[in-house]
Motif scaffolding. Sequence first.
Motif, PDB file in Angstrom:
ATOM      1  N   ALA A  64      58.450  42.759   1.697  1.00  0.00           N
ATOM      2  CA  ALA A  64      59.176  43.949   2.145  1.00  0.00           C
ATOM      3  C   ALA A  64      58.605  45.183   1.465  1.00  0.00           C
ATOM      4  CB  ALA A  64      60.661  43.816   1.824  1.00  0.00           C
ATOM      5  N   ASN A  65      58.664  46.309   2.140  1.00  0.00           N
ATOM      6  CA  ASN A  65      58.209  47.575   1.579  1.00  0.00           C
ATOM      7  C   ASN A  65      59.435  48.340   1.092  1.00  0.00           C
ATOM      8  OD1 ASN A  65      57.386  50.183   1.064  1.00  0.00           O
ATOM      9  ND2 ASN A  65      56.016  50.305   2.797  1.00  0.00           N
ATOM     10  N   LEU A  66      59.623  48.366  -0.223  1.00  0.00           N
ATOM     11  CA  LEU A  66      60.755  49.046  -0.847  1.00  0.00           C
ATOM     12  C   LEU A  66      60.300  50.292  -1.601  1.00  0.00           C
ATOM     13  CD1 LEU A  66      62.261  45.705  -1.980  1.00  0.00           C
ATOM     14  CD2 LEU A  66      63.602  47.378  -0.734  1.00  0.00           C
ATOM     15  N   THR A  67      59.192  50.870  -1.192  1.00  0.00           N
ATOM     16  CA  THR A  67      58.645  52.046  -1.859  1.00  0.00           C
ATOM     17  C   THR A  67      59.680  53.165  -1.915  1.00  0.00           C
ATOM     18  OG1 THR A  67      56.428  51.496  -1.080  1.00  0.00           O
ATOM     19  CG2 THR A  67      56.792  53.759  -1.807  1.00  0.00           C
ATOM     20  N   GLY A  68      59.982  53.619  -3.123  1.00  0.00           N
ATOM     21  CA  GLY A  68      60.911  54.727  -3.305  1.00  0.00           C
ATOM     22  C   GLY A  68      62.361  54.415  -2.999  1.00  0.00           C
ATOM     23  N   ALA A  69      62.706  53.153  -2.856  1.00  0.00           N
ATOM     24  CA  ALA A  69      64.095  52.779  -2.542  1.00  0.00           C
ATOM     25  C   ALA A  69      65.012  53.013  -3.750  1.00  0.00           C
ATOM     26  CB  ALA A  69      64.167  51.319  -2.117  1.00  0.00           C
ATOM     27  N   ASP A  70      66.248  53.392  -3.472  1.00  0.00           N
ATOM     28  CA  ASP A  70      67.271  53.573  -4.499  1.00  0.00           C
ATOM     29  C   ASP A  70      68.020  52.251  -4.639  1.00  0.00           C
ATOM     30  OD1 ASP A  70      69.453  54.151  -6.088  1.00  0.00           O
ATOM     31  OD2 ASP A  70      70.169  55.821  -4.858  1.00  0.00           O
ATOM     32  N   LEU A  71      67.756  51.545  -5.738  1.00  0.00           N
ATOM     33  CA  LEU A  71      68.379  50.244  -5.993  1.00  0.00           C
ATOM     34  C   LEU A  71      69.395  50.323  -7.140  1.00  0.00           C
ATOM     35  CD1 LEU A  71      65.090  48.163  -5.729  1.00  0.00           C
ATOM     36  CD2 LEU A  71      66.967  48.157  -4.084  1.00  0.00           C
ATOM     37  N   ALA A  72      69.938  51.508  -7.385  1.00  0.00           N
ATOM     38  CA  ALA A  72      70.870  51.700  -8.493  1.00  0.00           C
ATOM     39  C   ALA A  72      72.062  50.751  -8.369  1.00  0.00           C
ATOM     40  CB  ALA A  72      71.350  53.145  -8.541  1.00  0.00           C
ATOM     41  N   LYS A  73      72.259  49.945  -9.380  1.00  0.00           N
ATOM     42  CA  LYS A  73      73.368  48.993  -9.463  1.00  0.00           C
ATOM     43  C   LYS A  73      73.400  47.990  -8.311  1.00  0.00           C
ATOM     44  CE  LYS A  73      76.197  51.972 -12.329  1.00  0.00           C
ATOM     45  NZ  LYS A  73      77.481  52.606 -12.533  1.00  0.00           N
ATOM     46  N   ALA A  74      72.272  47.781  -7.636  1.00  0.00           N
ATOM     47  CA  ALA A  74      72.200  46.758  -6.585  1.00  0.00           C
ATOM     48  C   ALA A  74      72.166  45.381  -7.242  1.00  0.00           C
ATOM     49  CB  ALA A  74      70.954  46.962  -5.726  1.00  0.00           C
ATOM     50  N   ASN A  75      72.770  44.410  -6.594  1.00  0.00           N
ATOM     51  CA  ASN A  75      72.774  43.030  -7.077  1.00  0.00           C
ATOM     52  C   ASN A  75      71.617  42.296  -6.407  1.00  0.00           C
ATOM     53  OD1 ASN A  75      73.178  40.304  -7.519  1.00  0.00           O
ATOM     54  ND2 ASN A  75      75.376  40.375  -7.181  1.00  0.00           N
ATOM     55  N   LEU A  76      70.582  41.995  -7.196  1.00  0.00           N
ATOM     56  CA  LEU A  76      69.391  41.310  -6.693  1.00  0.00           C
ATOM     57  C   LEU A  76      69.292  39.885  -7.242  1.00  0.00           C
ATOM     58  CD1 LEU A  76      67.040  44.362  -7.118  1.00  0.00           C
ATOM     59  CD2 LEU A  76      67.518  43.238  -4.945  1.00  0.00           C
ATOM     60  N   ALA A  77      70.403  39.330  -7.694  1.00  0.00           N
ATOM     61  CA  ALA A  77      70.397  37.992  -8.293  1.00  0.00           C
ATOM     62  C   ALA A  77      69.864  36.956  -7.302  1.00  0.00           C
ATOM     63  CB  ALA A  77      71.802  37.602  -8.737  1.00  0.00           C
ATOM     64  N   GLY A  78      68.794  36.302  -7.670  1.00  0.00           N
ATOM     65  CA  GLY A  78      68.231  35.242  -6.841  1.00  0.00           C
ATOM     66  C   GLY A  78      67.464  35.734  -5.626  1.00  0.00           C
ATOM     67  N   ALA A  79      67.273  37.052  -5.497  1.00  0.00           N
ATOM     68  CA  ALA A  79      66.524  37.595  -4.353  1.00  0.00           C
ATOM     69  C   ALA A  79      65.050  37.233  -4.491  1.00  0.00           C
ATOM     70  CB  ALA A  79      66.689  39.102  -4.270  1.00  0.00           C
ATOM     71  N   ASP A  80      64.394  36.962  -3.368  1.00  0.00           N
ATOM     72  CA  ASP A  80      62.965  36.645  -3.359  1.00  0.00           C
ATOM     73  C   ASP A  80      62.199  37.930  -3.077  1.00  0.00           C
ATOM     74  OD1 ASP A  80      60.397  35.729  -3.011  1.00  0.00           O
ATOM     75  OD2 ASP A  80      60.944  34.103  -1.648  1.00  0.00           O
ATOM     76  N   LEU A  81      61.521  38.438  -4.093  1.00  0.00           N
ATOM     77  CA  LEU A  81      60.757  39.677  -3.992  1.00  0.00           C
ATOM     78  C   LEU A  81      59.253  39.405  -4.034  1.00  0.00           C
ATOM     79  CD1 LEU A  81      63.035  41.714  -6.394  1.00  0.00           C
ATOM     80  CD2 LEU A  81      62.667  42.248  -3.988  1.00  0.00           C
ATOM     81  N   ALA A  82      58.845  38.200  -3.654  1.00  0.00           N
ATOM     82  CA  ALA A  82      57.424  37.828  -3.690  1.00  0.00           C
ATOM     83  C   ALA A  82      56.608  38.788  -2.828  1.00  0.00           C
ATOM     84  CB  ALA A  82      57.238  36.400  -3.210  1.00  0.00           C
ATOM     85  N   GLN A  83      55.589  39.366  -3.433  1.00  0.00           N
ATOM     86  CA  GLN A  83      54.656  40.272  -2.757  1.00  0.00           C
ATOM     87  C   GLN A  83      55.324  41.506  -2.151  1.00  0.00           C
ATOM     88  OE1 GLN A  83      52.038  38.110  -0.109  1.00  0.00           O
ATOM     89  NE2 GLN A  83      51.777  36.463  -1.573  1.00  0.00           N
ATOM     90  N   ALA A  84      56.509  41.850  -2.635  1.00  0.00           N
ATOM     91  CA  ALA A  84      57.192  43.064  -2.154  1.00  0.00           C
ATOM     92  C   ALA A  84      56.536  44.293  -2.777  1.00  0.00           C
ATOM     93  CB  ALA A  84      58.670  43.015  -2.526  1.00  0.00           C
ATOM     94  N   ASP A  85      56.494  45.386  -2.035  1.00  0.00           N
ATOM     95  CA  ASP A  85      55.991  46.659  -2.543  1.00  0.00           C
ATOM     96  C   ASP A  85      57.162  47.421  -3.139  1.00  0.00           C
ATOM     97  OD1 ASP A  85      53.313  46.345  -1.719  1.00  0.00           O
ATOM     98  OD2 ASP A  85      53.830  46.970   0.310  1.00  0.00           O
ATOM     99  N   LEU A  86      57.068  47.722  -4.447  1.00  0.00           N
ATOM    100  CA  LEU A  86      58.175  48.362  -5.152  1.00  0.00           C
ATOM    101  C   LEU A  86      57.813  49.663  -5.863  1.00  0.00           C
ATOM    102  CD1 LEU A  86      59.585  45.046  -6.595  1.00  0.00           C
ATOM    103  CD2 LEU A  86      60.810  46.529  -5.020  1.00  0.00           C
ATOM    104  N   PRO A  87      56.686  50.321  -5.584  1.00  0.00           N
ATOM    105  CA  PRO A  87      56.371  51.530  -6.330  1.00  0.00           C
ATOM    106  C   PRO A  87      57.415  52.619  -6.103  1.00  0.00           C
ATOM    107  CG  PRO A  87      54.813  51.261  -4.515  1.00  0.00           C
ATOM    108  CD  PRO A  87      55.680  50.031  -4.559  1.00  0.00           C
ATOM    109  N   GLY A  88      57.862  53.196  -7.206  1.00  0.00           N
ATOM    110  CA  GLY A  88      58.843  54.271  -7.114  1.00  0.00           C
ATOM    111  C   GLY A  88      60.265  53.813  -6.858  1.00  0.00           C
ATOM    112  N   ALA A  89      60.486  52.514  -6.695  1.00  0.00           N
ATOM    113  CA  ALA A  89      61.861  52.008  -6.519  1.00  0.00           C
ATOM    114  C   ALA A  89      62.584  52.097  -7.860  1.00  0.00           C
ATOM    115  CB  ALA A  89      61.844  50.577  -6.008  1.00  0.00           C
ATOM    116  N   ALA A  90      63.833  52.487  -7.809  1.00  0.00           N
ATOM    117  CA  ALA A  90      64.591  52.598  -9.061  1.00  0.00           C
ATOM    118  C   ALA A  90      66.024  52.161  -8.836  1.00  0.00           C
ATOM    119  CB  ALA A  90      64.559  54.029  -9.558  1.00  0.00           C
TER     120      ALA A  90
END
Length: 90
Positions: A64-90
């Motif tokens: 998934a492309n999560l570039t610049g996504a706002d993940l503030a207080k998101a629950n990512l427990a057990g999420a599969d982020l393999a090969q995800a694009d995360l630059p600038g995500a916070a």
Amino acid sequence: MIGSRDKERDIGRIDLSGVRLTRANLVEADLTRVNLVEADMTRAIIARAILARAILARANLTRANLTGADLAKANLAGADLAQADLPGAA
């Protein structure tokens, strides 16, 4: 439309648990507080989306492309982020 709802009118948390959003275009979508438990978001474009306080537990975010996504207080427990694009995500 999922990403352009008026969240001020939401009575409770939007439940999209188990939804299939493979390759979905969710650029700049407002997914604040949305329940996306076990959602399949493989290769979705979620750039600059607002996922603050969203529940993404056990979601499939592979490539998934999560570039610049706002993940503030998101629950990512057990999420599969393999090969995800995360630059600038916070």
